[in-house]
Design a protein around this motif. Sequence first.
Motif, PDB file in Angstrom:
ATOM      1  N   ASP A  47      28.195  33.495  40.257  1.00 55.14           N
ATOM      2  CA  ASP A  47      29.536  33.815  39.774  1.00 55.14           C
ATOM      3  C   ASP A  47      30.544  32.776  40.253  1.00 55.14           C
ATOM      4  O   ASP A  47      31.406  32.321  39.488  1.00 55.14           O
ATOM      5  CB  ASP A  47      29.958  35.206  40.249  1.00 55.14           C
ATOM      6  N   CYS A 272      34.724  35.262  43.654  1.00 56.27           N
ATOM      7  CA  CYS A 272      34.799  34.089  42.782  1.00 56.27           C
ATOM      8  C   CYS A 272      36.251  33.784  42.412  1.00 56.27           C
ATOM      9  O   CYS A 272      36.593  32.628  42.135  1.00 56.27           O
ATOM     10  CB  CYS A 272      33.949  34.275  41.528  1.00 56.27           C
ATOM     11  N   SER A 322      33.456  37.371  36.728  1.00 58.58           N
ATOM     12  CA  SER A 322      32.070  36.946  36.895  1.00 58.58           C
ATOM     13  C   SER A 322      31.906  35.569  36.267  1.00 58.58           C
ATOM     14  O   SER A 322      32.855  35.012  35.711  1.00 58.58           O
ATOM     15  CB  SER A 322      31.117  37.943  36.220  1.00 58.58           C
TER      16      SER A 322
END
Length: 364
Positions: A47, A272, A322
């Motif tokens: 990710d 992320c 993601s």
Amino acid sequence: MKKVVAVILAAVMCIGVFSSFSFAAEAQDTYKVGVILYDTECQWAKDIMGCLRAIGEPLGVTFETAIGGTDPEVTIEDVQNFGAAGYNGIVNLHPGTVMSKLVEVCEQYGMYIVTSNDPSSASADYAQFSASEYFAGEVWEDEKQIAGEIIQSMYDNGATEFGLHGFPYGLSAQMDARLDGARAKLAELGVPEENIHEGLSFDKAGAADELLSSFPGMQAIFSSVETVSTVYQPLINSGKSGEVMLNCYDPNDDALYAFEDGTLSYATTGTCADSMIAFVLLYNAMTGNKMVQEDGSAASINMRYLFCQSAEDFQAAMDYCSADHPAYTLEELTPFIGPDASFADLKAFAEKFSLEDVQARHAN
């Protein structure tokens, strides 16, 4: 290569944001960035890299990964190797206790470094290395705060006897902070010491087995690590799935099934997103537009995890944060890149990050 960059910039111009990126071509055609992770195959790493490439590659940035973090000497070697290979910058996901040395190596090679996920400001020598021209700043989560929120929810949902699970103390400042935050909240809630059981081991599954077999009255396991791949099965085997509350950090896709069958109660994800903000700090530094705080000190931004308490929450997190669905688009980050960008504006924007925030921005 200049032709390639020209094509990229022409494409960007077509969507109306050319002027914001043109300075990058003036500074240098391409940049090479090394990313230091504790693992390159897990969903957490995938990710992060997917999100970094989504915003970096259109700017002419190429990425390479290296495994470090839990081994200080390996991390130092990673940075030395990137420097010798002519890299322009480093995103270090696990600062640990060697940031001063890493910054020294970066100074030798004229290479910038930014930290993400784990606060580098926790280091005793932060004042020294953070003053370096080549330290681009930090983006981090308050581990003690989120750990306290998890413990509070477990307590509110009826837990009076707790297991503390994860790696032994001393391996990771980040994981230690999670355990410290959990312990501090348990003390605040008045949970007696005899109702707090430690299962700290490099054998995470074995530690979970030991906790479950030794303390049958336990109602919750707080872990400082990823648990779906290690604690899930011992819970199933013990017949305690759905009875003993369990949390998870940096979950993989299997966490959705663990939520659905009731084995998993909490998951913290979304790191992320702060890696993307850290990249903005790094990119500005590499292009001669280093961001600092108003008093001239190093950039520091505290972001929050996405705190999931249901399968629906976790599905939403995957849908909006993601590799396939980056938390930010390059267009959203454009105002914070370049000589006219404001660090205060970037900090305010980044610190709004939440599931509600990303859903509102990417709902269509």
